[in-house]
Scaffold this active site. Structure first.
Site, PDB file in Angstrom:
ATOM      1  CB  CYS A 389      51.514  41.248  34.072  1.00  0.00           C
ATOM      2  SG  CYS A 389      51.821  39.954  32.966  1.00  0.00           S
ATOM      3  N   GLY A 501      38.665  43.175  41.472  1.00  0.00           N
ATOM      4  CA  GLY A 501      38.494  42.397  40.281  1.00  0.00           C
ATOM      5  C   GLY A 501      38.647  41.001  40.702  1.00  0.00           C
ATOM      6  N   GLY A 502      38.050  40.410  39.816  1.00  0.00           N
ATOM      7  CA  GLY A 502      38.149  38.751  40.332  1.00  0.00           C
ATOM      8  C   GLY A 502      36.816  37.978  40.220  1.00  0.00           C
ATOM      9  NE  ARG A 526      39.238  34.736  34.370  1.00  0.00           N
ATOM     10  CZ  ARG A 526      39.013  33.707  34.973  1.00  0.00           C
ATOM     11  NH1 ARG A 526      39.208  32.428  34.650  1.00  0.00           N
ATOM     12  NH2 ARG A 526      38.807  33.651  36.341  1.00  0.00           N
TER      13      ARG A 526
END
Length: 661
Positions: A389, A501-502, A526
């Protein structure tokens, strides 16, 4: 005409304008969780600048800054009935408070004041032409007589799912489970057969009652394993302090060569004895831990605010295999926060489910893990530690991505949580590092399983400083995977699942990145918010040109699942409305692939203003938050007069900022 770089390649026949608007700033919108009173727009800022297609003035740098980022003053209050009926009376029970109850017991008065039932349309009634769902004309032109206490032909999502509605007379879909008896009184209906079946298929798991929360809040809920581990840590720390103490003798007491009290031999022997002690942070490979066989499975990322249970159910329907609750703060769990403990709720359809926690030290995370495990009692498949985070509120407390620079502390946390959780595995989600250009994950990741016992690893290909800017670094993810696999091979360890991830936004993206990097799967974040059906695309290895009507079916399903979870009374309906609008604040960004010149679509491409292939597709692409509220009204009835929705992103805000519901 050649479009600027970074502009979505929309076919000419669908273009309304060739100018691409600013893409919503996910960095800034994620940068605050404060709920202070909302402020008025900045000087010179017109909420209607984007409406009506009129000519806009040229903004200064300061104007553009004011239109970006987060609406930090978002506040959502519960909307209740004008006349509150006691929930016990509403459910057909006896209220022990009697006349002293603060809510009314007058059923007739309540039903007379209650708004008419909401019509929840069946899937078969949906259309891609206006008005998209059938209008509810019932009782609009009544000729004399009183309005009946509930509607006919009303469908209650909760009654249909479970055979009864716990909200009873307070339900806004009362006609779905109420009848009039011979005396003209409203009675509630229960379907016992459906109720029995739903006990295992629809009843949410990990519900935490008020008594348990009170025990946690008053520190009476036991966590003996955590207590013992923290004592071990304290003892080790005290021992270390003793060893670190340097006694400087007074001049007259200086040791002579004939005094052997500080001999090198004795010091070496003391260090040897200390090294043989079974310290708490020694390498741990407990055979009783469950192995995670996640290779080839699809993983929905834990998503703050929008990754709630109804949204996770939607993603499971589309093919998500692994789901994880929204990030919860260890300190809030230990304080017995009702809101925090709601994050552990699980639907039976979630076949692999975990809870994600954030914290800064073992003293918070280890007891929280033990309590979560005991409360959830067999309904938990893993617990994930958030080491990624980036937001300041979390980072500055030493939590989230701050743990990337505190490897020894992170190790103590993982070891302690492993002990506290029994056979429930501990997983770690992290970023590539804290500062841009200074990646550290390749050093930390190989230690997580062999030294501390992490059962699965997820790496987001950006640093904390990058937030969501720039593209994820999948080459570096590959480097980290290779480092982990090399150590596993050297030490003859079973391979731990590694997820990357990404920027994953299509089936092609997904499978190319897996092949390129060597990860076992990709955690989708997302991409799932913008197009939840991405999991179907991944499973079927295709790009889905989903129709506007199919997307409307998904929105209807979200409303149904929201009412199941948040409730079908007035408060539940408008809580569902709020989270449905949150979901639409991401889904409007989807550009239908049938409108694109080049496939697949890319997440960070900015689409010029466009029209869809029909009116519904155009409506679903609207960036106007008022349109999202209109869409919610198709399934949840008219929004209350003083209710408006303030989106996370300033660029989508059109309505009033003073009255938030």
């Amino acid at each position: 005409m050649v479009l600027p770089i970074g502009t979505a390649p929309i076919k000419a026949e669908f273009l309304v304008s060739r100018v691409a608007p600013a893409i919503p700033d996910d960095d800034a919108a994620e940068g605050s969780k404060s709920h202070v009173n909302p402020s008025r727009p900045a000087a010179g800022e017109d909420d209607n600048d984007n409406a009506g297609g009129r000519q806009k003035k040229k903004w200064s740098k300061e104007d553009r800054k004011n239109k970006r980022g987060a609406n930090k003053g978002r506040r959502f209050q519960k909307v209740r009935d004008d006349l509150e009926l006691c929930w016990r009376i509403a459910s057909g029970k006896i209220c022990e408070f009697g006349e002293e109850c603060r809510n009314t017991h007058d059923i007739a008065a309540y039903l007379a004041a209650k708004p008419k039932d909401i019509n929840f349309p069946p899937i078969t009634a949906l259309s891609d032409v206006p008005p998209y769902v059938p209008r509810d004309s019932e009782d609009e032109d009544m000729q004399g007589g009183e309005r009946p206490p509930f509607g006919s032909n009303v469908w209650c999502p909760n009654f249909e799912a479970t055979g009864e509605c716990k909200h009873g007379l307070k339900c806004r879909f009362l006609g779905g489970h109420a009848r009039l008896n011979e005396d003209g009184q409203t009675i509630l209906v229960v379907n016992e057969d459906k109720k029995a079946v739903s006990a295992t298929t629809q009843t949410e798991l990990n519900a935490v009652d008020a008594e348990i929360l009170k025990q946690i809040r008053t520190k009476k809920f036991p966590h003996p394993i955590a207590d013992a581990y923290l004592k071990e840590l304290q003892a080790a720390a005290d021992e270390q302090k003793k060893d670190d103490v340097v006694i400087v003798p007074e001049p007259e007491q200086e040791a002579t060569p004939s005094e052997p009290s500080t001999s090198l031999a004795q010091a070496a022997e003391a260090l040897h004895d200390l090294s043989q002690k079974d310290t708490p942070d020694a390498p741990m490979r407990p055979s009783e831990k469950k192995r995670l066989h996640w290779k080839g499975k699809t993983y929905l990322a834990p998503l703050t605010t929008v990754g709630n249970l109804p949204f996770r159910r939607i993603c499971v329907d589309y093919g998500a295999d692994i789901t994880c609750g929204e990030m919860g703060l260890a300190n809030s769990f230990l304080q017995g926060s009702k809101e925090e403990w709601s994050l552990v709720r699980r639907h039976p359809s979630e076949s692999i489910f975990g809870v994600q926690v954030a914290g800064s030290k073992p003293q918070l995370l280890v007891p929280a893990a033990e309590i979560i495990n005991n409360v959830c009692s067999g309904n938990l498949d893993f617990v994930d530690i958030n080491c990624g985070c980036p937001i300041d509120l979390v980072y500055k407390t030493g939590s989230g991505s701050a743990l990337l620079d505190a490897a020894n502390k992170l190790g103590k946390i993982i070891v302690g949580m492993n002990k506290a959780l029994g056979d429930v595995p501990v997983t770690v989600k992290m970023r590539t590092g804290v500062k841009d250009g200074k990646n550290t994950a390749h050093k930390l990741m190989p230690r997580l399983q062999p030294e501390w016992g992490a059962a699965a690893l997820t790496l987001h290909g950006r640093t904390r400083q990058q937030r969501y800017s720039k593209l994820a670094d999948w080459d570096y993810i590959k480097t980290c995977v290779e480092a982990v696999r090399a150590r596993e091979e050297d030490e003859n360890l079973a391979p731990v699942p590694i997820f990357g991830g990404g920027d994953c936004y299509s089936s092609q993206d997904y499978w190319e990145k897996i092949e390129q990097s060597g990860v076992d799967g990709i955690m989708v974040a997302r991409g799932a918010l913008i197009k939840p059906w991405i999991f179907t695309e991944i499973k079927e290895r295709r790009e889905w040109d989903i129709s506007a009507r199919e997307r409307l079916e998904e929105i209807r399903k979200y409303a149904e699942y929201g009412l199941n979870h948040f409730g079908s009374d007035t408060a539940g309906v408008n809580t569902t409305r709020r989270y449905l609008c949150e979901a639409l604040s991401f889904q409007y960004r989807y550009v239908p692939i049938g409108l694109l010149e080049v496939l697949p679509g890319r997440m960070n491409d900015r689409p010029p203003a466009f029209r869809g292939r029909n009116e519904l597709e155009t409506l679903l692409a609207s960036p106007d938050s008022r349109d999202w509220v209109k869409i919610s009204e198709m399934f949840l009835g008219p929004a209350p007069e003083l209710w408006s929705f303030m989106p996370k992103h300033k660029s989508n805000a059109y309505g009033t900022e003073e009255s938030q519901g």
